[in-house]
Design a protein around this motif. Sequence first.
Motif, PDB file in Angstrom:
ATOM      1  N   UNK A  40     -17.478   6.821 -11.459  1.00 22.48           N
ATOM      2  CA  UNK A  40     -16.929   6.667  -9.936  1.00 22.48           C
ATOM      3  C   UNK A  40     -15.572   5.388  -9.781  1.00 22.48           C
ATOM      4  N   UNK A  41     -15.695   4.884 -11.451  1.00 22.93           N
ATOM      5  CA  UNK A  41     -13.879   4.384 -11.477  1.00 22.93           C
ATOM      6  C   UNK A  41     -12.727   5.045 -11.754  1.00 22.93           C
ATOM      7  N   UNK A  42     -13.047   5.709 -12.697  1.00 23.13           N
ATOM      8  CA  UNK A  42     -11.856   7.504 -12.785  1.00 23.13           C
ATOM      9  C   UNK A  42     -12.137   7.945 -11.317  1.00 23.13           C
ATOM     10  N   UNK A  43     -12.692   8.720 -11.031  1.00 20.85           N
ATOM     11  CA  UNK A  43     -12.606   9.687  -9.498  1.00 20.85           C
ATOM     12  C   UNK A  43     -12.403   9.166  -8.111  1.00 20.85           C
ATOM     13  N   UNK A  44     -12.957   7.955  -8.223  1.00 18.06           N
ATOM     14  CA  UNK A  44     -12.827   6.882  -6.971  1.00 18.06           C
ATOM     15  C   UNK A  44     -11.407   7.110  -6.796  1.00 18.06           C
ATOM     16  N   UNK A  45     -10.462   6.281  -6.951  1.00 21.42           N
ATOM     17  CA  UNK A  45      -9.783   6.308  -6.280  1.00 21.42           C
ATOM     18  C   UNK A  45      -9.034   7.393  -6.227  1.00 21.42           C
ATOM     19  N   UNK A  46      -8.917   8.814  -7.559  1.00 14.71           N
ATOM     20  CA  UNK A  46      -8.037  10.093  -8.051  1.00 14.71           C
ATOM     21  C   UNK A  46      -8.211  10.548  -6.218  1.00 14.71           C
ATOM     22  N   UNK A  47      -9.849  10.159  -5.839  1.00 13.05           N
ATOM     23  CA  UNK A  47     -10.166  10.913  -4.810  1.00 13.05           C
ATOM     24  C   UNK A  47      -9.514  10.829  -3.321  1.00 13.05           C
TER      25      UNK A  47
ATOM     26  N   UNK B 190     -16.761  -2.449  -6.726  1.00 13.11           N
ATOM     27  CA  UNK B 190     -16.709  -1.633  -6.169  1.00 13.11           C
ATOM     28  C   UNK B 190     -15.027  -1.771  -5.381  1.00 13.11           C
ATOM     29  N   UNK B 191     -14.944  -3.349  -5.204  1.00 18.86           N
ATOM     30  CA  UNK B 191     -14.015  -4.045  -4.150  1.00 18.86           C
ATOM     31  C   UNK B 191     -12.629  -3.446  -5.454  1.00 18.86           C
ATOM     32  N   UNK B 192     -13.033  -2.890  -6.179  1.00 15.92           N
ATOM     33  CA  UNK B 192     -11.078  -3.537  -6.804  1.00 15.92           C
ATOM     34  C   UNK B 192     -11.079  -1.946  -6.930  1.00 15.92           C
ATOM     35  N   UNK B 193     -11.931  -1.395  -6.338  1.00 15.22           N
ATOM     36  CA  UNK B 193     -11.426  -0.121  -6.524  1.00 15.22           C
ATOM     37  C   UNK B 193     -11.365   0.353  -4.541  1.00 15.22           C
ATOM     38  N   UNK B 194     -11.192  -0.688  -3.872  1.00 18.16           N
ATOM     39  CA  UNK B 194     -10.808  -0.455  -2.757  1.00 18.16           C
ATOM     40  C   UNK B 194     -11.819  -0.150  -1.678  1.00 18.16           C
ATOM     41  N   UNK B 195     -12.166  -0.163  -1.361  1.00 21.15           N
ATOM     42  CA  UNK B 195     -13.906   0.652  -1.025  1.00 21.15           C
ATOM     43  C   UNK B 195     -14.113  -0.366  -0.240  1.00 21.15           C
ATOM     44  N   UNK B 196     -13.481   0.249   1.473  1.00 17.12           N
ATOM     45  CA  UNK B 196     -13.735  -0.893   2.997  1.00 17.12           C
ATOM     46  C   UNK B 196     -15.121  -1.927   2.660  1.00 17.12           C
TER      47      UNK B 196
ATOM     48  N   UNK C  31     -27.422  11.458 -13.222  1.00 21.02           N
ATOM     49  CA  UNK C  31     -27.708  10.074 -13.710  1.00 21.02           C
ATOM     50  C   UNK C  31     -26.655   9.614 -14.257  1.00 21.02           C
ATOM     51  N   UNK C  32     -25.299  10.088 -14.277  1.00 17.75           N
ATOM     52  CA  UNK C  32     -24.358   9.176 -14.230  1.00 17.75           C
ATOM     53  C   UNK C  32     -23.004   8.496 -12.801  1.00 17.75           C
ATOM     54  N   UNK C  33     -24.129   9.218 -11.739  1.00 16.25           N
ATOM     55  CA  UNK C  33     -23.435   8.222 -10.495  1.00 16.25           C
ATOM     56  C   UNK C  33     -22.758   8.550 -10.101  1.00 16.25           C
ATOM     57  N   UNK C  34     -22.881  10.754 -10.270  1.00 13.46           N
ATOM     58  CA  UNK C  34     -21.384  11.635  -9.599  1.00 13.46           C
ATOM     59  C   UNK C  34     -21.473  11.067  -8.072  1.00 13.46           C
ATOM     60  N   UNK C  35     -22.654  11.589  -7.683  1.00 19.74           N
ATOM     61  CA  UNK C  35     -22.875  11.285  -6.409  1.00 19.74           C
ATOM     62  C   UNK C  35     -22.366  10.789  -5.363  1.00 19.74           C
ATOM     63  N   UNK C  36     -21.767   9.473  -6.331  1.00 18.62           N
ATOM     64  CA  UNK C  36     -21.221   8.123  -5.312  1.00 18.62           C
ATOM     65  C   UNK C  36     -19.812   7.799  -5.568  1.00 18.62           C
ATOM     66  N   UNK C  37     -19.591   8.936  -6.584  1.00 16.33           N
ATOM     67  CA  UNK C  37     -18.581   9.446  -6.864  1.00 16.33           C
ATOM     68  C   UNK C  37     -17.284  10.267  -5.809  1.00 16.33           C
ATOM     69  N   UNK C  38     -18.334  11.066  -5.359  1.00 16.30           N
ATOM     70  CA  UNK C  38     -17.389  12.148  -4.242  1.00 16.30           C
ATOM     71  C   UNK C  38     -17.896  11.380  -2.828  1.00 16.30           C
ATOM     72  N   UNK C  39     -18.924  10.724  -2.507  1.00 18.29           N
ATOM     73  CA  UNK C  39     -19.416  10.416  -1.213  1.00 18.29           C
ATOM     74  C   UNK C  39     -18.952   9.254  -0.702  1.00 18.29           C
TER      75      UNK C  39
END
Length: 374
Positions: free
Chosen positions: A28-35, A3-9, A48-56
Amino acid sequence: MTFKDLNIVEPILTALQEKGYSDPTPIQQEAIPIVLNKKDVFGCAQTGTGKTAAFALPIIQQLYLEKNQGAKRMLKALILTPTRELAIQINDCFKDYSKYTSVRHTVIFGGVSQKPQTEELRRGVDVLIATPGRLLDLMNQGFIRLDTISCFVLDEADRMLDMGFIHDIKRILPKLPKERQTLFFSATVPQAIVALSRTILNQPVRVEVTPVSSVVDTIDQYIYFVEKQEKKDLLVNLLREKKQKSVLVFSRTKHGADKIARALSGAGIGSEAIHGNKSQNARQRALTNFKSHKTRVLIATDIAARGIDVNQLELVINYDLPDVAETYVHRIGRTGRAGNTGTAFSFCAQEERPMLKDIQKLTGKHIKTASVPV
């Protein structure tokens, strides 16, 4: 990748580490940088793919950074979801991830008193998780305005359409600012979903993970060829023979779910049914009992089952085969998660054989035939 690589604070990273999350899932790897880049997203992902965290996670991060720059508390993000159970689950995720930030969230849904919900809204929230009916009710009463929303999430869009919420969505959309970020998620992409997405997304980036057939690779699947009137006895025999602590049984109808629950109770097998005709309190109680292993067997309809996320669910039984092949994948995908093994039994009567053919065509797998116990 972490998650650190995705620049999460840091505050969000700390909360993730406490919950035992280390590596992001593919979506999450794909969506987080885009969001985080403020672009619209069309996401296609199974439960079950971790979608909620991808936007949350990116929503919480954006609000956290804005607050550090002195932004006032106001409603900035709306997550619209079809069922009460799913709304509660998303709210729990926001609670976990925003633990060390000042981001405030709440959840609203029908079937319960609105007073505690309106009191939360009066205190001020940044993120609102809602089901369509209660949202419209509170908007009409003047408790909610959507003109400050900067991010709108439409989750489980295919279920929204299945449940007849399209008219509610069309009433909500004009109340949102035209200049906003929209994140649109659907497990399946029929033509009606494509048409809906075109009306609300602006130059979206498409994110698609977990091809539908790969979900079933980690699950042992068996088919029982059995006549309709013999299904009840087969289910009782299997549950007595098998020793799994948690079993999720799928019924095609609400009436059928209640009949199965009565039959199991009559056979001395602890079970509860969950479907749209049950009160919110009854549904939540049944879910809590199932997750805590107080109730061994939960019987659910497809709509009610959205949002059921049980750790180490060992067995799924399709008492009725679903009309849509992709629904089979969603059903059995509730077991065999996070590296655990899972098993799925399906009962197939003569009239259901065309459905079985569609399922095997979709998954590219021949489901093993099991012997009916005598």
